[in-house]
Design a protein around this motif. Structure first.
Motif, PDB file in Angstrom:
ATOM      1  N   ASN A  81       0.978  -1.233  -0.030  1.00 24.35           N
ATOM      2  CA  ASN A  81       0.084   0.179   0.029  1.00 24.35           C
ATOM      3  C   ASN A  81       0.859   1.499   0.085  1.00 24.35           C
ATOM      4  OD1 ASN A  81      -1.757   2.022   0.309  1.00 24.35           O
ATOM      5  ND2 ASN A  81      -2.681   0.875   1.950  1.00 24.35           N
ATOM      6  N   VAL A  82       1.009   1.996  -1.045  1.00 22.93           N
ATOM      7  CA  VAL A  82       2.134   3.226  -1.124  1.00 22.93           C
ATOM      8  C   VAL A  82       1.379   4.503  -0.591  1.00 22.93           C
ATOM      9  CG1 VAL A  82       2.973   2.232  -3.257  1.00 22.93           C
ATOM     10  CG2 VAL A  82       1.117   3.580  -3.677  1.00 22.93           C
ATOM     11  N   SER A  83       0.061   4.345  -0.364  1.00 26.25           N
ATOM     12  CA  SER A  83      -0.594   5.514   0.212  1.00 26.25           C
ATOM     13  C   SER A  83      -0.517   5.276   1.649  1.00 26.25           C
ATOM     14  CB  SER A  83      -1.977   5.792  -0.283  1.00 26.25           C
ATOM     15  OG  SER A  83      -2.724   4.556   0.243  1.00 26.25           O
ATOM     16  N   SER A  84       0.183   4.276   2.226  1.00 25.38           N
ATOM     17  CA  SER A  84       0.171   4.366   3.715  1.00 25.38           C
ATOM     18  C   SER A  84       1.539   3.608   4.248  1.00 25.38           C
ATOM     19  CB  SER A  84      -0.879   3.482   4.281  1.00 25.38           C
ATOM     20  OG  SER A  84      -0.750   3.522   5.879  1.00 25.38           O
ATOM     21  N   ASN A  85       2.064   3.943   5.298  1.00 26.44           N
ATOM     22  CA  ASN A  85       3.362   3.605   6.049  1.00 26.44           C
ATOM     23  C   ASN A  85       2.705   2.305   6.640  1.00 26.44           C
ATOM     24  OD1 ASN A  85       5.069   5.370   4.863  1.00 26.44           O
ATOM     25  ND2 ASN A  85       4.602   6.933   6.353  1.00 26.44           N
ATOM     26  N   ASP A  86       1.632   1.883   6.866  1.00 28.79           N
ATOM     27  CA  ASP A  86       1.380   0.778   7.759  1.00 28.79           C
ATOM     28  C   ASP A  86       1.289  -0.621   6.804  1.00 28.79           C
ATOM     29  OD1 ASP A  86       0.336  -1.079   9.763  1.00 28.79           O
ATOM     30  OD2 ASP A  86      -1.679  -0.314   9.559  1.00 28.79           O
ATOM     31  N   THR A  87       2.230  -1.287   7.344  1.00 28.71           N
ATOM     32  CA  THR A  87       2.561  -2.576   6.407  1.00 28.71           C
ATOM     33  C   THR A  87       2.084  -3.792   7.101  1.00 28.71           C
ATOM     34  OG1 THR A  87       4.678  -2.821   7.703  1.00 28.71           O
ATOM     35  CG2 THR A  87       4.888  -1.686   5.606  1.00 28.71           C
ATOM     36  N   SER A  88       1.288  -3.784   8.279  1.00 26.04           N
ATOM     37  CA  SER A  88       0.946  -4.654   8.822  1.00 26.04           C
ATOM     38  C   SER A  88      -0.505  -5.085   8.267  1.00 26.04           C
ATOM     39  CB  SER A  88       0.453  -4.321  10.432  1.00 26.04           C
ATOM     40  OG  SER A  88      -0.375  -3.302  10.402  1.00 26.04           O
ATOM     41  N   VAL A  89      -0.965  -4.251   7.564  1.00 21.93           N
ATOM     42  CA  VAL A  89      -2.339  -4.669   6.856  1.00 21.93           C
ATOM     43  C   VAL A  89      -1.903  -5.022   5.385  1.00 21.93           C
ATOM     44  CG1 VAL A  89      -4.823  -4.063   6.067  1.00 21.93           C
ATOM     45  CG2 VAL A  89      -3.714  -3.315   8.257  1.00 21.93           C
ATOM     46  N   LEU A  90      -2.102  -6.492   4.822  1.00 23.08           N
ATOM     47  CA  LEU A  90      -1.843  -6.463   3.544  1.00 23.08           C
ATOM     48  C   LEU A  90      -3.066  -6.147   2.384  1.00 23.08           C
ATOM     49  CD1 LEU A  90      -0.460 -10.431   4.192  1.00 23.08           C
ATOM     50  CD2 LEU A  90       0.723  -8.077   4.107  1.00 23.08           C
TER      51      LEU A  90
ATOM     52  N   VAL B 186      12.483  -0.588 -12.006  1.00 18.80           N
ATOM     53  CA  VAL B 186      11.338   0.343 -12.697  1.00 18.80           C
ATOM     54  C   VAL B 186      10.390   0.591 -11.318  1.00 18.80           C
ATOM     55  CG1 VAL B 186       9.519   0.574 -14.240  1.00 18.80           C
ATOM     56  CG2 VAL B 186      11.755  -0.507 -15.043  1.00 18.80           C
ATOM     57  N   ASP B 187      10.321   1.642 -11.343  1.00 13.37           N
ATOM     58  CA  ASP B 187       9.205   2.200 -10.036  1.00 13.37           C
ATOM     59  C   ASP B 187       7.774   1.769 -10.502  1.00 13.37           C
ATOM     60  OD1 ASP B 187       7.689   3.202  -8.148  1.00 13.37           O
ATOM     61  OD2 ASP B 187       8.622   5.378  -8.229  1.00 13.37           O
ATOM     62  N   THR B 188       7.097   1.001 -10.027  1.00 11.94           N
ATOM     63  CA  THR B 188       5.643   0.576 -10.543  1.00 11.94           C
ATOM     64  C   THR B 188       4.829   1.081  -9.439  1.00 11.94           C
ATOM     65  OG1 THR B 188       6.178  -1.722  -9.290  1.00 11.94           O
ATOM     66  CG2 THR B 188       6.870  -1.466 -11.793  1.00 11.94           C
ATOM     67  N   ASP B 189       5.027   1.865  -8.616  1.00 13.13           N
ATOM     68  CA  ASP B 189       4.000   2.181  -7.600  1.00 13.13           C
ATOM     69  C   ASP B 189       2.747   2.865  -8.172  1.00 13.13           C
ATOM     70  OD1 ASP B 189       5.836   1.153  -5.882  1.00 13.13           O
ATOM     71  OD2 ASP B 189       6.577   3.054  -4.863  1.00 13.13           O
ATOM     72  N   GLN B 190       3.073   3.492  -9.190  1.00 12.52           N
ATOM     73  CA  GLN B 190       1.757   4.172  -9.607  1.00 12.52           C
ATOM     74  C   GLN B 190       1.022   3.483 -10.636  1.00 12.52           C
ATOM     75  OE1 GLN B 190       1.024   7.140  -8.066  1.00 12.52           O
ATOM     76  NE2 GLN B 190       2.881   6.534  -6.951  1.00 12.52           N
ATOM     77  N   TRP B 191       1.467   2.188 -11.039  1.00  9.65           N
ATOM     78  CA  TRP B 191       0.726   1.493 -12.153  1.00  9.65           C
ATOM     79  C   TRP B 191       0.936  -0.136 -11.607  1.00  9.65           C
ATOM     80  CZ3 TRP B 191       4.295  -1.550 -15.468  1.00  9.65           C
ATOM     81  CH2 TRP B 191       5.293  -1.092 -15.430  1.00  9.65           C
ATOM     82  N   GLN B 192       0.373  -0.257 -10.144  1.00  5.95           N
ATOM     83  CA  GLN B 192       0.514  -1.795  -9.646  1.00  5.95           C
ATOM     84  C   GLN B 192      -0.224  -2.528 -10.368  1.00  5.95           C
ATOM     85  OE1 GLN B 192      -0.170  -1.640  -5.549  1.00  5.95           O
ATOM     86  NE2 GLN B 192       1.897  -0.877  -5.002  1.00  5.95           N
TER      87      GLN B 192
END
Length: 476
Positions: free
Chosen positions: A100-109, A168-174
Motif C-alpha cells: 500500500n503506497v499510500s500508507s506506511n502501515d505494513t501490517s495490513v496486507l 522500474v518504479d511501478t508504484d503508480q501502475w501496480q
C-alpha cells in the motif's frame, strides 16, 4: 578413438538389464538371423530387420566422455524449474511491489499481497499442464532442436524482462504491473513445460541414469532456491536488491543451459541415442525386409497409453498427494516453541523448503541407484496409493490458525520425520515411474512415453494445487 560403452555413470554401474533394453541398437544377434526364414516368428523378424536397418550388427555405442551429457541433463533438469523457483523465492520482492503506497502501515496486507501466491500458482500450473499434454500428443512432430532451443531462448527473454522491471518504479501502475507479471508467468511456464516434456522425451531414449539426472536436477533447483532464501533471511537484504540478484542468476542459468544443450546435441553420444528413427526411415528402401516396419516407426498415442497408463497414474497420484498439502498446508505448521531464532525465523524455511527439497532430491537419486520396483507397475501403484496417508497425518500437525481439525502431533521432531519421509517418497516414486515407463515400450515409442509421463506429472501438479485450496478452506 575409444568407442567403448561407458559402464560407470556417476550414480551407478550399468547392469545387464539396462544394457539389453537401452542399447537395443547394439543387438548383435540381428546380423545372424535370416528374416526370410519361414520358421522364425514375425516379432523376431521385425526386431532383426530394425537392427539391420540401423546397421547395428557390430556397432558399439560411443561413450559419454567426461560424463558431459550426464551433467547437462542435470543442468537442464534444474533449468526446467528456474521460472517457478525464482518467482516463488522472490516473495518479499512481490510483497514490496504490491504494498500500500499510500500508507506506511505494513501490517495490513493489500488484496494483491494476499492473493499473489495463489494467482502465481494458477498462472503457472494451467499453461504448464496444457503444454505438457500437447507436447505428449504432438510434440514428436516438431523438430527437437526447435522445441528445446526455442523454449530456452523464450524463457531467457522473459527472465531478462522480469529482471529489468525490478529497477522500474511501478508504484503508480501496480495493476498494470500485476497483469504484465501474470502474462510473463503464463508465457514462461508454457515454454518451461515444452522444455520439460522435450527433456523427459530425450532422457527416455538414454539409459535410466540420464532420466535420474534430469529429475534430480529439478529437485536440485529447489535446494538452490531454498538456500538462497535462507541467505536472504540471514543478511536481511533489500527486497529489490535480493530479487535483482535472484533474477540475474536465473538468466545466467538459462544462458548456460542454452549453450550446454547446443554443444551436447552435436556430440556423437547424443546423436547415437536420439537419431535411431531417422536412420531407420532413411534405410527402409535399402532393406526390403524392413519395409513392413514403415507403419510402425511413428508412435501411436493410444498404443503407448495402454502400455504405460499405470506408470502414468502413479506419476499423477504422487504429485496430487504432494501438491495437495505442500506447500499450502505445510507452510502453516509452526514450531511448538517460540522465543529463539530457530523456532521463530528458521524453522519454516529449513523444514518446509530446504528439508523437503533435499529429501526429494535424495529420493530421486536413490531411485536411480536401486531401480526397484520399476518392472512392477502394480506394486508402484500400490505404494503410491499408500502414500496418500501423509495427507491426514500432516493435517494433524501443529497448523495455525485452525478451527475444524484437532492438533494431535505437537512435536517438532515428529513433523520433521514426517516431512523427511514425505519428501523421500515423492522423489523416489516419481523417478521410478519415469524410469519404468520407457522400458515397457518399443524403442521408437520411448520419447512419447516419457513425454506422456511428463504430462501426467503436470496434470498431477494442477489437480494437487486445486485440492490444496479446498483443504485450506476446510482447515479455517
Amino acid at each position: 578413438m575409444d568407442y567403448a560403452t561407458n559402464s560407470r555413470p556417476l550414480l551407478q554401474d550399468t547392469d545387464d538389464r539396462e544394457t539389453e533394453s537401452d542399447n537395443f541398437l547394439d543387438d548383435t544377434f540381428a546380423g545372424s538371423i535370416n528374416a526370410s526364414s519361414s520358421n522364425i516368428p514375425d516379432v523376431t523378424k521385425e526386431r532383426s530387420a530394425e537392427a539391420r536397418v540401423i546397421g547395428a550388427g557390430n556397432r558399439i555405442a560411443p561413450s559419454d566422455k567426461f560424463h558431459f551429457t550426464y551433467v547437462v541433463f542435470y543442468l537442464m533438469g534444474m533449468t526446467t524449474m528456474v521460472p517457478w523457483n525464482f518467482f516463488v523465492t522472490a516473495e518479499e520482492y512481490w510483497q514490496y511491489k504490491f504494498r500500500n503506497v499510500s500508507s506506511n502501515d505494513t501490517s495490513v496486507l493489500t488484496p494483491r499481497q494476499l492473493e499473489f501466491q495463489s494467482d502465481l500458482s494458477i498462472a503457472a500450473a494451467l499453461p504448464g499442464t496444457v503444454f505438457l499434454i500437447l507436447n505428449a500428443c504432438i510434440g514428436h512432430k516438431i523438430p527437437l532442436h526447435v522445441r528445446m532451443n526455442g523454449s530456452l531462448v523464450m524463457m531467457l527473454l522473459i527472465m531478462i524482462g522480469t529482471t529489468a522491471l525490478v529497477r522500474v518504479d511501478t508504484d503508480q501502475w501496480q495493476d498494470a504491473f500485476f497483469n504484465l507479471t501474470m502474462f510473463s508467468v503464463v508465457v514462461i511456464n508454457s515454454f518451461s513445460a515444452i522444455l520439460t516434456g522435450g527433456l523427459f522425451g530425450i532422457a527416455g531414449q538414454f539409459s535410466a541414469h540420464y532420466m535420474t539426472a534430469a529429475v534430480s536436477g529439478q529437485a536440485l533447483g529447489g535446494i538452490f532456491s531454498a538456500v538462497a532464501d535462507l541467505i536472504a533471511l540471514t543478511f536481511a537484504s533489500n527486497p529489490s536488491t535480493t530479487a535483482f540478484v535472484f533474477f540475474i542468476v536465473g538468466c545466467l542459468v538459462l544462458l548456460l543451459s542454452l549453450f550446454a544443450y547446443i554443444i551436447m546435441s552435436k556430440t556423437l553420444f547424443f546423436k547415437y541415442y536420439t537419431s535411431s528413427k531417422t536412420l531407420m526411415k532413411s534405410s527402409l528402401e535399402a532393406d526390403p525386409t524392413a519395409r513392413g516396419l514403415s507403419t510402425r516407426l511413428e508412435p501411436r498415442f493410444p498404443v503407448v497409453m495402454r502400455k504405460i497408463w499405470l506408470y502414468g497414474f502413479s506419476e499423477w497420484l504422487v504429485f496430487v498427494t504432494t501438491l495437495s498439502i505442500y506447500p499450502a498446508v505445510t507452510v502453516l505448521v509452526g514450531s511448538e516453541n517460540h522465543g529463539r531464532p530457530w523456532n521463530d525465523i528458521y524453522f519454516l524455511p529449513v523444514v518446509n523448503y530446504l528439508l523437503f527439497n533435499t529429501g526429494d532430491y535424495l529420493g530421486r537419486v536413490f531411485a536411480g541407484i536401486f531401480e526397484w520396483p520399476w518392472n512392477n507397475s502394480i506394486l508402484i501403484g500400490m505404494l503410491t496409493i499408500g502414500r496418500v496417508a501423509f495427507v491426514p497425518a500432516m493435517l494433524l500437525c501443529n497448523i495455525t490458525p485452525r478451527h475444524n481439525f484437532p492438533v494431535m502431533i505437537h512435536s517438532d521432531y515428529m513433523f520433521i520425520v514426517l516431512m523427511a519421509a514425505f519428501a523421500l517418497s515423492n522423489g523416489y516414486l516419481a523417478n521410478i515411474a519415469l524410469i519404468g515407463a520407457p522400458r515397457v515400450v518399443d524403442p521408437h515409442e520411448k520419447e512419447m512415453a516419457s513425454s506422456m509421463l511428463a504430462a501426467f506429472l503436470g496434470v498431477g501438479l494442477a489437480c494437487g494445487s486445486a485440492i490444496s485450496l479446498m483443504i485450506i478452506e476446510m482447515i479455517k
